[in-house]
Design an enzyme around this catalytic site. Sequence first.
Site, PDB file in Angstrom:
ATOM      1  N   SER A 194       0.856  -1.186   0.000  1.00 58.53           N
ATOM      2  CA  SER A 194       0.000   0.000   0.000  1.00 58.53           C
ATOM      3  C   SER A 194       0.890   1.232   0.000  1.00 58.53           C
ATOM      4  O   SER A 194       2.059   1.154   0.412  1.00 58.53           O
ATOM      5  CB  SER A 194      -0.863   0.004   1.273  1.00 58.53           C
ATOM      6  OG  SER A 194      -1.503   1.235   1.463  1.00 58.53           O
ATOM      7  N   TYR A 207      -2.036  -1.368  10.455  1.00 58.46           N
ATOM      8  CA  TYR A 207      -2.196  -1.594   9.009  1.00 58.46           C
ATOM      9  C   TYR A 207      -0.973  -1.080   8.248  1.00 58.46           C
ATOM     10  O   TYR A 207      -0.366  -1.805   7.451  1.00 58.46           O
ATOM     11  CB  TYR A 207      -3.466  -0.912   8.501  1.00 58.46           C
ATOM     12  CG  TYR A 207      -3.588  -0.980   7.004  1.00 58.46           C
ATOM     13  CD1 TYR A 207      -4.032  -2.142   6.376  1.00 58.46           C
ATOM     14  CD2 TYR A 207      -3.244   0.108   6.205  1.00 58.46           C
ATOM     15  CE1 TYR A 207      -4.128  -2.213   4.997  1.00 58.46           C
ATOM     16  CE2 TYR A 207      -3.335   0.038   4.827  1.00 58.46           C
ATOM     17  CZ  TYR A 207      -3.781  -1.122   4.226  1.00 58.46           C
ATOM     18  OH  TYR A 207      -3.852  -1.188   2.857  1.00 58.46           O
TER      19      TYR A 207
END
Length: 172
Positions: free
Chosen positions: A50, A63
């Site tokens: 990401s 995350y």
Amino acid sequence: MGDYGLFSESQRTKQLQMIQLNITALVDLTYQFLPQMIQQGRGNIINISSIAAFQGLPYMAVYAATKSFVLSFSEALWAENSKTGVKVLAVCPGPTNTQFYEKASFDKFSNEAESLRLDNPSEIAREALNALNSESSHVVTGRWDNKVISGISRFLPREIWSKVLEQEFRPK
């Protein structure tokens, strides 16, 4: 899998499940299949990271940390296997039109104007496959601002960028 909110108020179980999925399962699957790929002299490993991997992300701390692991792990394996015939790629998308935000209880993209900023998953996949053929260790996919966001921490002190992100992601 993601989670949004103060880490100190988050569910311990959900944070550990995220680590299990994004790190432990990824390492285990790689361990299971990479030796066979090396033996055959060919194979492709595409790991989903990401743009969060390039900086600490307030209110999504675990995350972002797991995605940093995915990026670092993938880049290391890319280098280790550069002469084995096995290609390794970390894909680093930005905001994408999936159920991620709903599942993470993050409503930033719930209104129509913000939802237009979400990238198309099919386009992300196409960009990933093109990057796999370009011999890159990673690719930042989607909108041009994803590339800016992923590189900005090289130009700003990390503390300043972290404070900007904290303001941007602060729960309302």
